[in-house]
Design a protein around this motif. Structure first.
Motif, short mmCIF file in Angstrom:
data_model
loop_
_atom_site.label_atom_id
_atom_site.label_comp_id
_atom_site.label_asym_id
_atom_site.label_seq_id
_atom_site.Cartn_x
_atom_site.Cartn_y
_atom_site.Cartn_z
N TRP A 157 11.53 59.27 3.27
CA TRP A 157 11.16 60.58 3.23
C TRP A 157 10.06 60.79 2.64
CZ3 TRP A 157 14.44 65.14 3.84
CH2 TRP A 157 15.69 64.91 4.44
N PRO A 158 8.95 61.20 3.23
CA PRO A 158 7.67 61.64 2.56
C PRO A 158 7.66 62.84 2.02
CG PRO A 158 7.17 61.42 4.96
CD PRO A 158 8.79 61.05 4.92
N VAL A 159 7.12 63.37 1.03
CA VAL A 159 6.97 64.61 0.54
C VAL A 159 5.85 65.01 0.64
CG1 VAL A 159 7.28 66.17 -1.52
CG2 VAL A 159 9.02 64.39 -0.94
N VAL A 160 5.26 65.89 1.29
CA VAL A 160 3.80 66.30 1.53
C VAL A 160 3.56 67.45 1.08
CG1 VAL A 160 1.97 66.64 3.47
CG2 VAL A 160 3.92 65.08 3.72
N LEU A 161 2.33 67.63 0.46
CA LEU A 161 1.77 68.94 -0.27
C LEU A 161 0.44 69.45 0.46
CD1 LEU A 161 1.93 68.06 -3.80
CD2 LEU A 161 3.50 69.47 -2.73
N ILE A 162 0.64 70.86 0.85
CA ILE A 162 -0.43 71.57 1.45
C ILE A 162 -1.32 72.32 0.65
CG2 ILE A 162 -0.68 72.99 3.88
CD1 ILE A 162 2.33 71.89 3.98
N VAL A 163 -2.29 72.48 0.75
CA VAL A 163 -3.23 73.29 -0.08
C VAL A 163 -3.48 74.66 0.59
CG1 VAL A 163 -5.41 73.37 -1.30
CG2 VAL A 163 -4.40 71.24 -1.04
N TYR A 164 -2.97 75.42 0.15
CA TYR A 164 -3.04 76.90 0.63
C TYR A 164 -4.44 77.69 0.34
CZ TYR A 164 1.91 76.84 2.23
OH TYR A 164 3.11 76.71 2.90
N ASN A 165 -4.95 77.29 -0.42
CA ASN A 165 -6.35 77.75 -1.04
C ASN A 165 -7.31 77.68 0.25
OD1 ASN A 165 -4.80 77.10 -3.40
ND2 ASN A 165 -6.64 77.85 -4.46
N LEU A 166 -7.18 76.65 0.98
CA LEU A 166 -8.21 76.41 2.04
C LEU A 166 -8.14 77.35 3.11
CD1 LEU A 166 -8.17 72.56 1.68
CD2 LEU A 166 -9.95 73.97 1.20
N PRO A 167 -9.11 77.64 4.04
CA PRO A 167 -8.82 78.22 5.31
C PRO A 167 -8.00 77.65 6.43
CG PRO A 167 -11.03 77.55 5.14
CD PRO A 167 -10.61 77.25 3.66
N PRO A 168 -7.35 78.55 7.09
CA PRO A 168 -6.48 77.77 8.05
C PRO A 168 -7.03 76.54 8.97
CG PRO A 168 -7.08 80.06 8.88
CD PRO A 168 -7.72 79.79 7.47
N TRP A 169 -8.29 76.47 9.28
CA TRP A 169 -8.74 75.52 10.10
C TRP A 169 -8.99 74.14 9.31
CZ3 TRP A 169 -11.30 80.08 9.13
CH2 TRP A 169 -12.53 79.93 8.18
N THR A 223 -16.34 72.01 -0.62
CA THR A 223 -14.81 72.39 -0.72
C THR A 223 -14.59 73.04 -1.82
OG1 THR A 223 -14.60 70.21 -1.87
CG2 THR A 223 -14.11 70.28 0.51
N ALA A 224 -15.46 73.11 -3.06
CA ALA A 224 -15.17 74.23 -4.13
C ALA A 224 -15.20 75.42 -3.71
CB ALA A 224 -16.02 73.50 -5.19
N SER A 225 -16.19 75.96 -2.88
CA SER A 225 -16.06 77.23 -2.47
C SER A 225 -15.25 77.61 -1.58
CB SER A 225 -17.66 77.49 -1.92
OG SER A 225 -17.80 76.71 -0.80
N LEU A 226 -14.85 76.70 -0.73
CA LEU A 226 -13.61 76.90 0.39
C LEU A 226 -12.40 76.92 -0.35
CD1 LEU A 226 -14.49 74.59 3.17
CD2 LEU A 226 -14.75 77.03 3.36
N MET A 227 -12.24 76.46 -1.85
CA MET A 227 -11.08 76.58 -2.39
C MET A 227 -10.86 77.96 -2.85
SD MET A 227 -9.33 73.91 -2.66
CE MET A 227 -8.15 73.96 -3.85
N LYS A 228 -11.69 78.90 -2.62
CA LYS A 228 -11.67 80.33 -3.22
C LYS A 228 -11.24 81.17 -1.66
CE LYS A 228 -15.17 80.31 -5.67
NZ LYS A 228 -16.35 80.75 -6.37
N TRP A 229 -11.41 80.70 -0.70
CA TRP A 229 -11.29 81.42 0.67
C TRP A 229 -10.02 82.36 0.77
CZ3 TRP A 229 -7.79 81.78 4.50
CH2 TRP A 229 -8.48 82.64 5.79
N HIS A 230 -8.82 81.84 0.28
CA HIS A 230 -7.70 82.54 0.23
C HIS A 230 -7.76 83.97 -0.44
CE1 HIS A 230 -7.28 81.09 -3.63
NE2 HIS A 230 -6.21 81.79 -3.88
#
Length: 156
Positions: free
Chosen positions: A116-128, A51-58
């Motif tokens: 009301w849930p507040v959800v955070l999405i990690v944009y660093n990861l690939p779309p899949w 996952t650390a390497s995937l965090m640089k995918w963007h």
């Protein structure tokens, strides 16, 4: 107003003069917010080598051909990179998207209550991966008789 720290013992909001608790003998809060710390969950993303390497995918593997394939592809994200070059220069910096919407946990529209849930999405990861459930983080859970409406910024 958050009733924390030096304001923990107050019963009334200093700004709008609204009472903190419902009327009656018990101290039942009118609105509640539950916060789930983000830092430990982000640290877990970097603990695994995969996952650390995937965090640089963007930054390293995302195609930049003008096609919208990923939540970080829109012009707003590119504009943010131009405005914050120091943040954009390090590909390990975590990019987050925020989504919030209310629902009635009791299933009936006649009950005056919303969560009301507040959800955070990690944009660093690939779309899949960025929209998979294990990478969507609930950061705040707002529990109140009515939705926070335009005052959601107080909770954020």
């Amino acid at each position: 107003m958050l009733f924390m720290g030096e304001d923990e013992e107050k019963d009334k909001c200093e700004i709008c003069e609204t009472y903190r608790y419902k009327e009656g003998s018990k101290k039942i809060a009118l609105k509640r917010m539950r916060y789930f710390p983000l830092k430990p969950r982000l640290q877990k993303l970097f603990m695994s080598s995969k996952t650390a390497s995937l965090m640089k995918w963007h930054a390293e593997e995302r195609p930049d051909d003008g096609t919208f394939r990923h939540p970080a592809d829109p012009q707003a994200c590119k504009e943010f990179d131009k405005q914050s070059p120091s943040f954009a220069s390090d590909v390990r910096n975590v990019r987050l998207g925020l989504a919030a919407d209310g629902f009635n946990p009791y299933g009936r529209m006649s009950v005056a209550h919303s969560t009301w849930p507040v959800v955070l999405i990690v944009y660093n990861l690939p779309p899949w991966l960025c929209m998979k459930q294990c990478f969507l983080f609930i950061s705040v859970l707002i529990d109140c008789p009515k939705g926070p409406g335009n005052k959601i910024d107080v909770y954020l």
